[in-house]
Design an enzyme around this catalytic site. Structure first.
Site, PDB file in Angstrom:
ATOM      1  N   HIS A   1       8.415  -4.994   6.743  1.00  0.00           N
ATOM      2  CA  HIS A   1       7.870  -5.566   7.976  1.00  0.00           C
ATOM      3  C   HIS A   1       8.992  -6.655   8.525  1.00  0.00           C
ATOM      4  CE1 HIS A   1       3.953  -4.048   6.720  1.00  0.00           C
ATOM      5  NE2 HIS A   1       4.500  -4.378   5.402  1.00  0.00           N
TER       6      HIS A   1
ATOM      7  N   THR B   1       0.687  -1.368   0.269  1.00  0.00           N
ATOM      8  CA  THR B   1      -0.561   0.088  -0.056  1.00  0.00           C
ATOM      9  C   THR B   1       1.291   1.790   0.093  1.00  0.00           C
ATOM     10  OG1 THR B   1       0.017   0.271   2.003  1.00  0.00           O
ATOM     11  CG2 THR B   1      -1.977  -1.069   1.308  1.00  0.00           C
TER      12      THR B   1
ATOM     13  N   HIS C   1       7.287   2.988  -1.772  1.00  0.00           N
ATOM     14  CA  HIS C   1       8.349   3.557  -0.809  1.00  0.00           C
ATOM     15  C   HIS C   1       9.405   2.194  -0.152  1.00  0.00           C
ATOM     16  CE1 HIS C   1      11.820   6.034   1.491  1.00  0.00           C
ATOM     17  NE2 HIS C   1      11.767   5.484   1.963  1.00  0.00           N
TER      18      HIS C   1
ATOM     19  N   HIS D   1       9.714  -1.157   2.236  1.00  0.00           N
ATOM     20  CA  HIS D   1      10.544  -1.360   2.951  1.00  0.00           C
ATOM     21  C   HIS D   1      10.183  -3.096   3.858  1.00  0.00           C
ATOM     22  CE1 HIS D   1       5.899  -0.804   2.207  1.00  0.00           C
ATOM     23  NE2 HIS D   1       5.237  -1.832   3.181  1.00  0.00           N
TER      24      HIS D   1
END
Ligand code: 5GP
Ligand code: ZN
Length: 111
Positions: free
Chosen positions: A102, A95, A98, A100
């Site tokens: 988790h 969503t 950029h 990332h």
């Protein structure tokens, strides 16, 4: 290169507040606003890349460094055990565009 419309660029630049967990010259890590585990941290490069594939092709060393940062967080939080997820593409649940990682840790995780 920064993307002025990007939420995580704004978080890296402290224009949007976040709960910092770790930072260094290239990388920033902060708590996910909607945690899916006891410890749910997002690790992002300061530079803007759309997804993990774009980052891997542009700067494999930085991608490897993101894994080191994830490990450092898990060492601190849960004896080095963690799950690392890169959602890539809208259909896979990405969503924020950029890149990332988790990092889920801090408790036993379901399979
Ligand atoms: P994605 O679905 O793109 O893999 O992950 C985006 C993550 O960013 C989600 O887990 C979501 O909870 C988190 N998130 C979205 N907006 C914010 C925000 O403003 N602050 C923080 N800390 N996390 C956010
Ligand atoms: Zn960005």
């Amino acid at each position: 290169m920064k993307d002025t419309e990007c939420l995580f660029c704004k978080i890296v630049d402290c224009e949007v507040p976040s709960e910092k967990v770790y930072e260094d010259a290239t990388t920033y890590a902060f708590k996910d606003i909607n945690p899916k585990a006891k410890v749910h941290v997002l690790v992002v490069p300061r530079e803007h890349y759309r997804n993990v594939d774009e980052l891997a092709k542009a700067d494999a060393q930085l991608l490897a460094h993101m894994v080191e940062v994830a490990q450092t967080i898990a060492d601190r939080e849960y004896d080095g055990a963690y799950r690392l997820i890169f959602n890539t593409g809208e259909e896979a649940g990405q969503t924020v565009f950029h890149v990332h990682a988790h990092v889920l840790t801090g408790e036993p995780l379901d399979e």
